[in-house]
Scaffold this active site. Structure first.
Site, PDB file in Angstrom:
ATOM      1  N   GLY A   1       0.767  -1.242   0.000  1.00  0.00           N
ATOM      2  CA  GLY A   1       0.000   0.000   0.000  1.00  0.00           C
ATOM      3  C   GLY A   1       0.794   1.284   0.000  1.00  0.00           C
ATOM      4  O   GLY A   1       0.221   2.360  -0.210  1.00  0.00           O
TER       5      GLY A   1
ATOM      6  N   CYS B   1     -13.343   2.574 -28.864  1.00  0.00           N
ATOM      7  CA  CYS B   1     -14.604   3.285 -29.108  1.00  0.00           C
ATOM      8  C   CYS B   1     -15.345   3.612 -27.819  1.00  0.00           C
ATOM      9  O   CYS B   1     -16.455   3.117 -27.576  1.00  0.00           O
ATOM     10  CB  CYS B   1     -15.463   2.441 -30.037  1.00  0.00           C
ATOM     11  SG  CYS B   1     -14.561   2.064 -31.536  1.00  0.00           S
ATOM     12  N   GLU B   2     -14.711   4.358 -26.963  1.00  0.00           N
ATOM     13  CA  GLU B   2     -15.342   4.828 -25.733  1.00  0.00           C
ATOM     14  C   GLU B   2     -14.679   6.144 -25.373  1.00  0.00           C
ATOM     15  O   GLU B   2     -13.450   6.260 -25.461  1.00  0.00           O
ATOM     16  CB  GLU B   2     -15.060   3.872 -24.551  1.00  0.00           C
ATOM     17  CG  GLU B   2     -15.679   2.541 -24.697  1.00  0.00           C
ATOM     18  CD  GLU B   2     -15.811   1.808 -23.357  1.00  0.00           C
ATOM     19  OE1 GLU B   2     -15.901   2.473 -22.308  1.00  0.00           O
ATOM     20  OE2 GLU B   2     -15.820   0.579 -23.398  1.00  0.00           O
TER      21      GLU B   2
ATOM     22  N   GLU C   1       4.131  -6.678   1.993  1.00  0.00           N
ATOM     23  CA  GLU C   1       3.673  -7.086   0.655  1.00  0.00           C
ATOM     24  C   GLU C   1       3.699  -5.908  -0.318  1.00  0.00           C
ATOM     25  O   GLU C   1       2.670  -5.518  -0.872  1.00  0.00           O
ATOM     26  CB  GLU C   1       2.240  -7.641   0.735  1.00  0.00           C
ATOM     27  CG  GLU C   1       2.072  -8.833   1.657  1.00  0.00           C
ATOM     28  CD  GLU C   1       0.606  -9.254   1.822  1.00  0.00           C
ATOM     29  OE1 GLU C   1      -0.290  -8.588   1.276  1.00  0.00           O
ATOM     30  OE2 GLU C   1       0.373 -10.245   2.521  1.00  0.00           O
ATOM     31  N   PRO C   2       4.835  -5.303  -0.561  1.00  0.00           N
ATOM     32  CA  PRO C   2       4.857  -4.157  -1.466  1.00  0.00           C
ATOM     33  C   PRO C   2       4.677  -4.592  -2.925  1.00  0.00           C
ATOM     34  O   PRO C   2       5.217  -5.616  -3.334  1.00  0.00           O
ATOM     35  CB  PRO C   2       6.273  -3.581  -1.264  1.00  0.00           C
ATOM     36  CG  PRO C   2       7.096  -4.768  -0.890  1.00  0.00           C
ATOM     37  CD  PRO C   2       6.187  -5.680  -0.096  1.00  0.00           C
ATOM     38  N   GLY C   3       3.915  -3.844  -3.668  1.00  0.00           N
ATOM     39  CA  GLY C   3       3.746  -4.127  -5.096  1.00  0.00           C
ATOM     40  C   GLY C   3       4.151  -2.904  -5.896  1.00  0.00           C
ATOM     41  O   GLY C   3       5.208  -2.848  -6.524  1.00  0.00           O
ATOM     42  N   ARG C   4       3.309  -1.880  -5.821  1.00  0.00           N
ATOM     43  CA  ARG C   4       3.519  -0.661  -6.605  1.00  0.00           C
ATOM     44  C   ARG C   4       4.878  -0.029  -6.338  1.00  0.00           C
ATOM     45  O   ARG C   4       5.545   0.446  -7.247  1.00  0.00           O
ATOM     46  CB  ARG C   4       2.418   0.343  -6.223  1.00  0.00           C
ATOM     47  CG  ARG C   4       2.335   1.569  -7.105  1.00  0.00           C
ATOM     48  CD  ARG C   4       1.358   2.575  -6.509  1.00  0.00           C
ATOM     49  NE  ARG C   4       0.078   2.029  -6.162  1.00  0.00           N
ATOM     50  CZ  ARG C   4      -0.984   2.011  -6.973  1.00  0.00           C
ATOM     51  NH1 ARG C   4      -0.902   2.519  -8.173  1.00  0.00           N
ATOM     52  NH2 ARG C   4      -2.123   1.480  -6.558  1.00  0.00           N
TER      53      ARG C   4
ATOM     54  N   TYR D   1       0.500  -2.541 -12.213  1.00  0.00           N
ATOM     55  CA  TYR D   1      -0.926  -2.507 -12.566  1.00  0.00           C
ATOM     56  C   TYR D   1      -1.142  -1.986 -13.984  1.00  0.00           C
ATOM     57  O   TYR D   1      -2.160  -1.368 -14.264  1.00  0.00           O
ATOM     58  CB  TYR D   1      -1.728  -1.696 -11.529  1.00  0.00           C
ATOM     59  CG  TYR D   1      -1.504  -2.191 -10.110  1.00  0.00           C
ATOM     60  CD1 TYR D   1      -1.927  -3.460  -9.738  1.00  0.00           C
ATOM     61  CD2 TYR D   1      -0.828  -1.423  -9.165  1.00  0.00           C
ATOM     62  CE1 TYR D   1      -1.694  -3.952  -8.461  1.00  0.00           C
ATOM     63  CE2 TYR D   1      -0.590  -1.902  -7.884  1.00  0.00           C
ATOM     64  CZ  TYR D   1      -1.027  -3.165  -7.540  1.00  0.00           C
ATOM     65  OH  TYR D   1      -0.796  -3.650  -6.271  1.00  0.00           O
TER      66      TYR D   1
HETATM   67  N1  LLP Z   1      -1.345  -7.097  -0.521  1.00  0.00           N
HETATM   68  C1  LLP Z   1      -2.645  -7.238  -0.832  1.00  0.00           C
HETATM   69  C2  LLP Z   1      -3.445  -8.194  -0.076  1.00  0.00           C
HETATM   70  C3  LLP Z   1      -3.208  -6.461  -1.861  1.00  0.00           C
HETATM   71  O1  LLP Z   1      -4.496  -6.615  -2.163  1.00  0.00           O
HETATM   72  C4  LLP Z   1      -2.393  -5.553  -2.562  1.00  0.00           C
HETATM   73  C5  LLP Z   1      -2.943  -4.732  -3.640  1.00  0.00           C
HETATM   74  C6  LLP Z   1      -1.033  -5.458  -2.217  1.00  0.00           C
HETATM   75  C7  LLP Z   1      -0.540  -6.242  -1.183  1.00  0.00           C
HETATM   76  C8  LLP Z   1      -0.074  -4.536  -2.927  1.00  0.00           C
HETATM   77  O2  LLP Z   1      -0.398  -3.215  -2.755  1.00  0.00           O
HETATM   78  P1  LLP Z   1       0.573  -2.068  -3.299  1.00  0.00           P
HETATM   79  O3  LLP Z   1       1.856  -2.123  -2.495  1.00  0.00           O
HETATM   80  O4  LLP Z   1       0.831  -2.354  -4.718  1.00  0.00           O
HETATM   81  O5  LLP Z   1      -0.185  -0.840  -3.090  1.00  0.00           O
HETATM   82  N2  LLP Z   1      -5.038  -1.793  -9.642  1.00  0.00           N
HETATM   83  C9  LLP Z   1      -4.879  -0.710  -8.695  1.00  0.00           C
HETATM   84  C10 LLP Z   1      -4.212  -1.173  -7.412  1.00  0.00           C
HETATM   85  C11 LLP Z   1      -4.921  -2.352  -6.766  1.00  0.00           C
HETATM   86  C12 LLP Z   1      -4.215  -2.841  -5.533  1.00  0.00           C
HETATM   87  C13 LLP Z   1      -4.817  -4.118  -5.078  1.00  0.00           C
HETATM   88  N3  LLP Z   1      -4.183  -4.750  -3.971  1.00  0.00           N
HETATM   89  C14 LLP Z   1      -4.111   0.442  -9.343  1.00  0.00           C
HETATM   90  O6  LLP Z   1      -3.779   0.355 -10.518  1.00  0.00           O
HETATM   91  O7  LLP Z   1      -3.882   1.455  -8.707  1.00  0.00           O
END
Ligand code: LLP
Length: 425
Positions: free
Chosen positions: A239, A350-351, A275-278, A379
């Site tokens: 997050g 087409c949107e 759990e970092p993603g972004r 993402y």
């Molecule tokens: N852990 C869980 C359980 C999650 O559901 C998520 C993201 C993460 C970790 C990673 O979160 P991050 O560090 O990436 O913020 N598609 C959207 C973002 C959806 C995030 C969903 N869950 C976008 O493009 O902004």
């Protein structure tokens, strides 16, 4: 940190010219920088290094096998939310005991796959889910390691669609009901509850929501221990927000985030899971596209590009901001003589929602010019679809002066082959 910047008038990905990638691979395409992935992972790892912790990269942000393999080599674990992501993480060489299975709706097959592989905790989010996991584990003669994902009812202050920690969101078990879940689980021989998990949202740009949720969870952990339950892990999810440059967010640094977490959890004697993603993937990728037409409409100037909302849905879905720059810096020159134009950058779908941005001041461009949409490493490709029968676009990974196509562009014949016309049509 971005490894996408101009050298001698040409936008580069590390030492590879994006114009070369466009000429050789075609557009649109996602282009990733291995150095940026590596740097982001190391920055995050350093920020949490004073804690006993596991970094479980959130595979949903960017699940390309090359990216996962790169992160696996750096020591990353994985947060997965489907059988598909589990298979990807294992195939990329991420050790099963570093894989966390999150998600509000795991199927029986997915639970079996996780148990078969011997993953680290399943983060369960409801009593029925726990009961099903218990039954499956018993059937397989196994004991499932489990953490309970709580819903702390904390507003993450982010876009409504990516806010996950409020009581009205589908995620987690209400923090007031968690004691009862631990109590009931004592009679279940197929599960072993040893952790607390949470994830309150994504692209969070202040520390306050994290602080509130961690404080609530810490109180819960102490209470559960007083009731005799063993709590070994505390997974605080992902997050942490990132900068989308010209966007208006200034998120805390990984260090500030790590320091806060350490301060609030240091007396808990738990292993922390992140759990970092972004934060790892976002600025490690761009979407490379070509201007098809410049159209001067009645009210706007449209830059019609060959990428569309099916390739990058974030602006359409979350009103997300992505920096846009020309690849050829003669157009991008900060030189006062460069004519700046207000453009709506749109795709061919087409949107009207197929709009990447409106009223963006950009150097004047022409058909054939290349542009990049920054911060598209997270993402982006993972949320792409084939809407309007546009095949998925390729992904390219750059390292130093070399690049490889790490997911090829399917042609429309490949796509048509997956469909079948029954003889009774
Ligand atoms: N852990 C869980 C359980 C999650 O559901 C998520 C993201 C993460 C970790 C990673 O979160 P991050 O560090 O990436 O913020 N598609 C959207 C973002 C959806 C995030 C969903 N869950 C976008 O493009 O902004």
């Amino acid at each position: 940190m971005r490894h996408f910047s101009p050298i001698k008038g040409q936008m580069m990905a590390e030492q590879v010219s994006l114009a070369t990638v466009a000429a050789e691979v075609g557009t649109p395409a996602y282009v990733y920088s291995a150095a940026t992935f590596t740097r982001h992972y190391k920055v995050f790892a350093r920020a949490v290094s004073s804690m006993d912790s596991l970094i479980a990269y959130s595979v949903k942000a960017n699940s390309n096998q090359a990216v996962l393999s790169l992160l696996a080599k750096l020591g990353s674990g994985a947060d997965v939310v489907s059988g598909g992501e589990l298979a990807r993480a294992l195939a990329a060489g991420i050790a099963a005991d570093k894989i966390i299975f999150s998600g509000v709706g795991k199927s029986a097959e997915e639970m079996r796959a996780g148990l078969e592989a011997g993953i680290a905790p399943f983060n369960i989010e409801s009593m029925p889910e726990l009961q099903q996991l218990n039954a499956i584990a018993l059937d397989m003669g196994k004991t499932a390691p489990v953490a309970v994902r709580i819903n702390p009812n904390v507003c993450a202050g982010t876009h409504e669609k990516i806010c996950t920690g409020r009581a009205e969101n589908k995620f987690g078990i209400d923090i007031a009901d968690v004691d009862a879940v631990f109590e009931r689980a004592q009679d279940m021989q197929g599960v072993r509850l040893r952790g607390i998990a949470m994830h309150i949202g994504s692209q969070i740009d202040s520390l306050a929501p994290f602080a509130s949720a961690i404080t609530l969870a810490a109180g819960l952990i102490e209470r559960l221990r007083k009731q005799g339950h063993k709590i070994e892990t505390f997974d605080i999810g992902g997050g942490l927000g990132i900068s989308y440059a010209g966007g208006d967010t200034t998120p805390p640094s990984p260090k500030e985030y790590g320091d806060l977490v350490r301060r609030l959890t240091q007396d808990l004697d738990v292993r922390m899971i992140f759990e970092p993603g972004r934060m790892i993937a976002g600025n490690a990728g761009v979407l490379l596209a070509k201007v098809l037409y410049v159209k001067h409409g009645g009210a706007r100037n449209f830059l019609i590009i060959d990428a569309a909302m099916n390739d990058l849905i974030r602006p359409a879905l979350y009103d997300a901001y992505h920096d846009i720059e020309p690849v050829n810096a003669s157009a991008a020159d900060a030189d006062q003589k460069t004519k700046m134009i207000s453009y709506d950058v749109v795709g061919p779908i087409c949107e009207s929602g197929d709009t990447f941005t409106q009223h963006r001041m950009l150097p004047e461009m022409q058909a054939g010019d290349l542009i990049v949409l920054h911060t598209a490493g997270a993402y982006g490709a993972v949320q792409a679809s084939q809407y309007n029968s546009r095949p998925l676009i390729p992904e390219v990974l750059v390292k130093d002066d070399k690049y490889a196509v790490v997911r090829k562009r399917p042609n429309i014949e490949d796509v048509l082959k997956t469909e079948h016309v029954p003889d009774w049509v």
